[in-house]
Design a protein around this motif. Sequence first.
Motif, mmCIF file in Angstrom:
data_model
loop_
_atom_site.group_PDB
_atom_site.id
_atom_site.type_symbol
_atom_site.label_atom_id
_atom_site.label_comp_id
_atom_site.label_asym_id
_atom_site.label_seq_id
_atom_site.Cartn_x
_atom_site.Cartn_y
_atom_site.Cartn_z
ATOM 1 N N ALA A 1 -31.385 2.495 -47.762
ATOM 2 C CA ALA A 1 -31.420 2.711 -46.240
ATOM 3 C C ALA A 1 -31.144 4.068 -46.005
ATOM 4 O O ALA A 1 -30.997 5.203 -47.228
ATOM 5 N N LYS A 2 -32.222 4.965 -44.566
ATOM 6 C CA LYS A 2 -31.937 5.525 -43.665
ATOM 7 C C LYS A 2 -31.096 6.343 -44.079
ATOM 8 O O LYS A 2 -30.730 7.853 -44.208
ATOM 9 N N ASP A 3 -29.374 5.822 -44.072
ATOM 10 C CA ASP A 3 -27.725 6.579 -43.971
ATOM 11 C C ASP A 3 -27.638 6.879 -45.591
ATOM 12 O O ASP A 3 -27.272 8.256 -45.502
ATOM 13 N N GLU A 4 -28.234 6.664 -46.209
ATOM 14 C CA GLU A 4 -27.801 6.732 -47.755
ATOM 15 C C GLU A 4 -28.910 7.725 -48.189
ATOM 16 O O GLU A 4 -28.506 8.853 -48.840
ATOM 17 N N LEU A 5 -29.908 8.458 -47.727
ATOM 18 C CA LEU A 5 -30.929 9.152 -47.402
ATOM 19 C C LEU A 5 -30.269 10.829 -46.784
ATOM 20 O O LEU A 5 -30.750 11.548 -47.401
ATOM 21 N N PHE A 6 -29.836 10.362 -45.888
ATOM 22 C CA PHE A 6 -29.769 11.308 -44.551
ATOM 23 C C PHE A 6 -29.668 12.963 -45.132
ATOM 24 O O PHE A 6 -29.639 14.116 -44.742
ATOM 25 N N SER A 7 -27.740 12.835 -46.014
ATOM 26 C CA SER A 7 -27.228 13.969 -46.618
ATOM 27 C C SER A 7 -28.003 14.633 -47.825
ATOM 28 O O SER A 7 -28.639 16.270 -47.408
ATOM 29 N N PRO A 8 -28.521 14.400 -48.698
ATOM 30 C CA PRO A 8 -29.087 14.869 -49.712
ATOM 31 C C PRO A 8 -30.220 15.423 -49.146
ATOM 32 O O PRO A 8 -30.686 16.802 -49.807
ATOM 33 N N VAL A 9 -31.209 14.670 -48.342
ATOM 34 C CA VAL A 9 -32.328 14.951 -47.968
ATOM 35 C C VAL A 9 -31.822 15.931 -47.172
ATOM 36 O O VAL A 9 -33.358 17.288 -47.392
ATOM 37 N N TYR A 10 -31.940 15.888 -46.824
ATOM 38 C CA TYR A 10 -31.877 17.098 -45.297
ATOM 39 C C TYR A 10 -31.155 18.938 -46.299
ATOM 40 O O TYR A 10 -31.254 19.269 -45.759
ATOM 41 N N ASP A 11 -30.030 18.177 -47.004
ATOM 42 C CA ASP A 11 -29.741 19.296 -47.403
ATOM 43 C C ASP A 11 -31.188 20.000 -48.654
ATOM 44 O O ASP A 11 -31.081 21.460 -48.620
ATOM 45 N N CYS A 12 -32.148 19.402 -49.182
ATOM 46 C CA CYS A 12 -32.902 20.266 -49.866
ATOM 47 C C CYS A 12 -33.756 20.585 -49.224
ATOM 48 O O CYS A 12 -34.687 21.261 -49.354
ATOM 49 N N LEU A 13 -34.058 20.735 -47.370
ATOM 50 C CA LEU A 13 -35.217 21.207 -46.246
ATOM 51 C C LEU A 13 -34.818 22.766 -46.446
ATOM 52 O O LEU A 13 -35.051 23.613 -46.119
ATOM 53 N N LYS A 14 -33.312 23.440 -47.550
ATOM 54 C CA LYS A 14 -32.802 24.699 -47.029
ATOM 55 C C LYS A 14 -32.864 25.388 -48.314
ATOM 56 O O LYS A 14 -32.426 25.912 -49.039
ATOM 57 N N ASP A 15 -33.368 24.698 -49.799
ATOM 58 C CA ASP A 15 -33.646 24.456 -51.190
ATOM 59 C C ASP A 15 -34.067 26.011 -50.805
ATOM 60 O O ASP A 15 -35.283 26.090 -50.327
ATOM 61 N N ARG B 1 -38.197 22.116 -50.853
ATOM 62 C CA ARG B 1 -38.528 21.916 -49.223
ATOM 63 C C ARG B 1 -39.445 20.959 -49.670
ATOM 64 O O ARG B 1 -39.380 19.913 -48.335
ATOM 65 N N LEU B 2 -40.795 21.177 -50.278
ATOM 66 C CA LEU B 2 -41.795 20.532 -49.519
ATOM 67 C C LEU B 2 -41.830 18.870 -50.250
ATOM 68 O O LEU B 2 -41.912 17.713 -49.543
ATOM 69 N N GLU B 3 -41.249 18.219 -51.477
ATOM 70 C CA GLU B 3 -40.675 17.281 -51.973
ATOM 71 C C GLU B 3 -39.668 16.552 -50.459
ATOM 72 O O GLU B 3 -40.180 14.897 -50.010
ATOM 73 N N ALA B 4 -38.848 16.834 -50.412
ATOM 74 C CA ALA B 4 -37.851 16.855 -49.151
ATOM 75 C C ALA B 4 -38.403 16.276 -47.755
ATOM 76 O O ALA B 4 -38.243 15.126 -47.727
ATOM 77 N N LEU B 5 -39.414 16.878 -47.585
ATOM 78 C CA LEU B 5 -40.507 16.565 -46.404
ATOM 79 C C LEU B 5 -41.089 15.564 -46.707
ATOM 80 O O LEU B 5 -41.794 14.724 -45.650
ATOM 81 N N LYS B 6 -41.356 15.486 -47.918
ATOM 82 C CA LYS B 6 -42.448 13.737 -48.256
ATOM 83 C C LYS B 6 -41.398 12.530 -47.940
ATOM 84 O O LYS B 6 -42.311 11.181 -47.486
#
Length: 288
Positions: free
Chosen positions: A198-212, A218-223
């Motif tokens: 579910a999107k709620d599960e993904l929200f925090s860890p994936v968005y944190d990776c955008l600042k990696d 960062r690219l894989e997080a965008l994917k």
Amino acid sequence: LYPALFACGFGFYALLPTFTVLTAFRLIQLTWSGGVTGAIWPTIFNVVPSEKREVVSTFNRGISAQVGAILAGLFLMAAKKYLLPEHVALVGLGAALLGLFIIWKAKSAYGNALADLLVHGNPEVFLGNLRHDKEIVEAIFAATKDKQAAIRRVALEMLGQLKIPEGVSYILEAVKDERPFVREAALKALTQLDKRPAKDELFSPVYDCLKDKEKDVRLEALKVLAAQSMKLREEDIKTLSNDKDTRIKLLTAALCGNLKELSSALQSEERNERRISLWVLGKVNIPE
């Protein structure tokens, strides 16, 4: 066992060179070759990288096997003129014993090669129907928390390729791993799952990776965001739109619906930028 079969056959024929022994040996050899060796032989090439496997197999069938047949024919022509049947059998016995020795030495090397496949992140040879084996699946789950980062990465790749929904929690935990290539493997695994979390599960860890710090992370997080049709936050848009990596910059533009920048990239004089813009269009669903 195949070289051992030849060693026994040639050994018996050297001691008792009769037509009965020869016929029995040939019957057993053909039965074993057709029923066992023929089915197992292709698996030997599994340790060869997938992109080179067909070339190696073709070389073996088209060159090595033919050269062997030619040499065997030349030997038999010479043997018919200069050697007795018993002597030919002794030469065959020697060749079989040599082959048996080589196979014995190669056995441990083959095991090491399989281990190297895992360490270097090529687990495809171990996949197949493994997702239905509970013990193996549990072992893969445990491997995502192994002390060795390389093993954690391979375990995550296997979870993604096996498409195990129960592994989502392990993958999400690995998204926060201390090693960049492990985080990258975890994000890739998220995009491979048939049933994504579910999107709620993904929200925090994936968005944190955008600042990696690592651009590939960062690219894989965008994917993942593109696969989930999730929107970027304003703070991330500003940062990623100015990213030095063209892939990240254009994928960000696509996720934000910035068709003007994508259109400009498609018409760029730089071949690489045009190629990347086409790649981005394949990642993001843009009806326009």
